[in-house]
Design a protein around this motif. Structure first.
Motif, PDB file in Angstrom:
ATOM      1  N   SER A 108      43.645 -36.969  33.661  1.00  0.00           N
ATOM      2  CA  SER A 108      43.130 -38.298  33.332  1.00  0.00           C
ATOM      3  C   SER A 108      44.102 -39.113  32.489  1.00  0.00           C
ATOM      4  CB  SER A 108      41.795 -38.164  32.587  1.00  0.00           C
ATOM      5  OG  SER A 108      41.971 -37.450  31.363  1.00  0.00           O
ATOM      6  N   TYR A 109      45.285 -38.532  32.194  1.00  0.00           N
ATOM      7  CA  TYR A 109      46.222 -39.199  31.298  1.00  0.00           C
ATOM      8  C   TYR A 109      46.776 -40.472  31.938  1.00  0.00           C
ATOM      9  CZ  TYR A 109      50.260 -40.100  28.308  1.00  0.00           C
ATOM     10  OH  TYR A 109      51.178 -40.697  27.474  1.00  0.00           O
ATOM     11  N   ASP A 110      46.774 -41.518  31.153  1.00  0.00           N
ATOM     12  CA  ASP A 110      47.430 -42.769  31.519  1.00  0.00           C
ATOM     13  C   ASP A 110      47.717 -43.491  30.211  1.00  0.00           C
ATOM     14  OD1 ASP A 110      48.142 -45.390  32.320  1.00  0.00           O
ATOM     15  OD2 ASP A 110      47.013 -45.165  34.177  1.00  0.00           O
ATOM     16  N   LEU A 111      48.940 -43.891  30.022  1.00  0.00           N
ATOM     17  CA  LEU A 111      49.294 -44.559  28.778  1.00  0.00           C
ATOM     18  C   LEU A 111      48.421 -45.783  28.546  1.00  0.00           C
ATOM     19  CD1 LEU A 111      51.357 -43.903  26.609  1.00  0.00           C
ATOM     20  CD2 LEU A 111      52.921 -45.552  27.643  1.00  0.00           C
ATOM     21  N   GLU A 112      47.890 -46.346  29.631  1.00  0.00           N
ATOM     22  CA  GLU A 112      47.028 -47.515  29.492  1.00  0.00           C
ATOM     23  C   GLU A 112      45.663 -47.166  28.906  1.00  0.00           C
ATOM     24  OE1 GLU A 112      46.816 -49.684  33.130  1.00  0.00           O
ATOM     25  OE2 GLU A 112      48.938 -50.235  33.114  1.00  0.00           O
ATOM     26  N   ASN A 113      45.356 -45.870  28.789  1.00  0.00           N
ATOM     27  CA  ASN A 113      44.115 -45.460  28.137  1.00  0.00           C
ATOM     28  C   ASN A 113      44.216 -45.555  26.615  1.00  0.00           C
ATOM     29  OD1 ASN A 113      42.888 -44.850  30.580  1.00  0.00           O
ATOM     30  ND2 ASN A 113      43.548 -42.715  30.531  1.00  0.00           N
ATOM     31  N   LEU A 114      45.425 -45.856  26.139  1.00  0.00           N
ATOM     32  CA  LEU A 114      45.666 -45.959  24.708  1.00  0.00           C
ATOM     33  C   LEU A 114      46.233 -47.325  24.360  1.00  0.00           C
ATOM     34  CD1 LEU A 114      47.416 -42.507  24.146  1.00  0.00           C
ATOM     35  CD2 LEU A 114      45.095 -43.099  23.422  1.00  0.00           C
ATOM     36  N   LYS A 115      45.957 -47.762  23.163  1.00  0.00           N
ATOM     37  CA  LYS A 115      46.599 -48.942  22.598  1.00  0.00           C
ATOM     38  C   LYS A 115      47.568 -48.425  21.539  1.00  0.00           C
ATOM     39  CE  LYS A 115      47.414 -53.219  21.306  1.00  0.00           C
ATOM     40  NZ  LYS A 115      48.179 -54.160  22.144  1.00  0.00           N
ATOM     41  N   LEU A 116      48.864 -48.571  21.781  1.00  0.00           N
ATOM     42  CA  LEU A 116      49.850 -48.091  20.825  1.00  0.00           C
ATOM     43  C   LEU A 116      49.934 -49.061  19.655  1.00  0.00           C
ATOM     44  CD1 LEU A 116      52.682 -46.781  23.185  1.00  0.00           C
ATOM     45  CD2 LEU A 116      50.522 -45.713  22.518  1.00  0.00           C
ATOM     46  N   VAL A 117      49.866 -48.512  18.466  1.00  0.00           N
ATOM     47  CA  VAL A 117      49.827 -49.332  17.256  1.00  0.00           C
ATOM     48  C   VAL A 117      51.216 -49.487  16.639  1.00  0.00           C
ATOM     49  CG1 VAL A 117      48.862 -49.552  14.924  1.00  0.00           C
ATOM     50  CG2 VAL A 117      47.453 -48.626  16.790  1.00  0.00           C
ATOM     51  N   ALA A 118      51.944 -48.380  16.516  1.00  0.00           N
ATOM     52  CA  ALA A 118      53.262 -48.445  15.885  1.00  0.00           C
ATOM     53  C   ALA A 118      54.003 -47.131  16.070  1.00  0.00           C
ATOM     54  CB  ALA A 118      53.133 -48.751  14.396  1.00  0.00           C
ATOM     55  N   ARG A 119      55.333 -47.217  16.100  1.00  0.00           N
ATOM     56  CA  ARG A 119      56.179 -46.030  15.973  1.00  0.00           C
ATOM     57  C   ARG A 119      56.638 -45.970  14.531  1.00  0.00           C
ATOM     58  NH1 ARG A 119      61.981 -46.228  18.578  1.00  0.00           N
ATOM     59  NH2 ARG A 119      62.375 -47.207  16.569  1.00  0.00           N
ATOM     60  N   GLU A 304      57.207 -47.121  27.318  1.00  0.00           N
ATOM     61  CA  GLU A 304      57.304 -47.123  28.780  1.00  0.00           C
ATOM     62  C   GLU A 304      58.739 -46.912  29.237  1.00  0.00           C
ATOM     63  OE1 GLU A 304      55.529 -50.859  29.692  1.00  0.00           O
ATOM     64  OE2 GLU A 304      53.463 -50.073  29.691  1.00  0.00           O
ATOM     65  N   GLU A 305      59.679 -47.551  28.561  1.00  0.00           N
ATOM     66  CA  GLU A 305      61.088 -47.386  28.917  1.00  0.00           C
ATOM     67  C   GLU A 305      61.566 -45.970  28.610  1.00  0.00           C
ATOM     68  OE1 GLU A 305      63.010 -50.473  26.724  1.00  0.00           O
ATOM     69  OE2 GLU A 305      62.440 -52.068  28.139  1.00  0.00           O
ATOM     70  N   THR A 306      61.100 -45.411  27.494  1.00  0.00           N
ATOM     71  CA  THR A 306      61.463 -44.043  27.127  1.00  0.00           C
ATOM     72  C   THR A 306      60.929 -43.055  28.153  1.00  0.00           C
ATOM     73  OG1 THR A 306      61.496 -44.579  24.765  1.00  0.00           O
ATOM     74  CG2 THR A 306      61.199 -42.258  25.354  1.00  0.00           C
TER      75      THR A 306
END
Length: 325
Positions: A108-119, A304-306
């Motif tokens: 079920s993994y999809d990066l779109e299932n998360l909102k990235l806040v910060a590195r 996404e680029e990484t």
């Protein structure tokens, strides 16, 4: 009648405004911070330190919960399924962003299932060795491995994960073979392996082994970075010893996709203040981890680029028969 209509309209406006008022009160209860690795590793330590400082900034109680398993997939899946109310924050690492989707460990993994806040960090990997093992240089260790591959036991974390990939690339670039031993669960089990004599060394970040580096139990033999580590400048770079390898991890904070933008902004602000605090900067300078901030507006594109770059590199290793998928 007119007065009744006005009252009804006012009530409707009040009801529409209720979500905004609720957001304005955030946080109203404890905020859970999921670290998908065991306690005692570098990711756990950094997450706890930042969260401790951010707690004062956000104005509510925050607590860290370690949820191990599946190369971080178990914990990350809980973050993806959590309510979108800002009360669950996930701590992502390289394996959370790269290994899980590439290996298909979480369907079920999809990066779109998360909102990235910060590195918040960028951490080159390194080869650390038991200080009493008798290896003073990378060349000496490589020579020993070529003479007796089974005799040089090196600990990685999960097979197919980042530290395993780093060691595979080191072997390829140096035409060397080690006895690779996997210790799932983060850097904690790797430390125990060296302390017990099960392994002579390990591949992970210098920050993960900060306490053992500081007390002289282990030493850094080579770091896979483009520049010397500011905390451990005496640790040689692998590229300066004929091995042109750069690889490492990072820490990214995320919340479930759909979390309201105003709450995301509050979380970002609290952690950015914690990141920029003198307390954190002084602390992190002593553990060998490079602080590296990317905010909400930049971190998703970077991730996404990484992903794309590393997927291509690993696919190439599969084609060469060096890595299996």
């Amino acid at each position: 009648m007119k007065r009744i209509l006005v009252t009804a309209a006012s009530l409707a406006c009040a009801l529409l405004a209720m979500p905004l008022a609720a957001h304005a009160q955030y946080p109203e209860r404890d905020i859970r911070v999921v670290v998908p690795w065991g306690a005692g590793g570098g990711t756990d330590a950094i997450a706890r330190k930042l969260t401790q400082i951010a707690e004062d900034e956000i104005g509510g109680t925050m607590y860290v919960e370690n949820i191990e398993g599946g190369v971080s997939a178990t914990g990350i899946s809980q973050v993806m399924r959590a309510p979108t109310d800002g009360y669950t924050i996930g701590v992502l690492t390289y394996d959370s962003v790269v290994t899980i989707p590439w290996q298909g460990l979480l369907p079920s993994y999809d990066l779109e299932n998360l909102k990235l806040v910060a590195r918040v960090t960028s951490e080159p990997d390194a080869l650390v060795i038991d200080a009493d093992a008798g290896y003073d240089t990378l060349e000496q260790l490589l020579a020993a491995a070529k003479e007796d591959p089974e005799g040089v036991r090196v600990a990685v974390q999960n097979l197919g994960g980042r530290t395993h990939l780093a060691l595979l690339q080191l072997q390829q670039l140096s035409d060397t073979q080690f006895q690779v031993i996997s210790y799932p669960g983060g850097a904690g089990p790797q430390k125990e392996a060296i302390l017990s004599g099960e392994a002579v060394g390990a591949v992970t970040s210098l920050g993960d082994f900060a306490n053992l580096l500081q007390d002289g139990t282990v030493k850094g033999l080579a770091e896979f970075s483009s520049a010397p580590n500011p905390t451990y400048p005496d640790v040689p770079l692998a590229k300066d010893h004929g091995v042109d390898l750069e690889i490492g991890s990072f820490i990214v904070l995320a919340v479930p996709a759909g979390t309201p933008d105003d709450i995301v902004a509050q979380i970002e602000s609290a952690y950015q203040a914690a990141y920029e605090s003198q307390e954190f900067q002084d602390w992190v300078s002593n553990v060998g981890v490079t602080p590296s901030w990317l905010g909400t507006s930049e971190v998703t594109q970077w991730a996404e680029e990484t992903q794309q770059t590393l997927f291509e590199e690993m696919d190439a290793l599969v084609e060469q028969g060096i890595l299996t998928k």
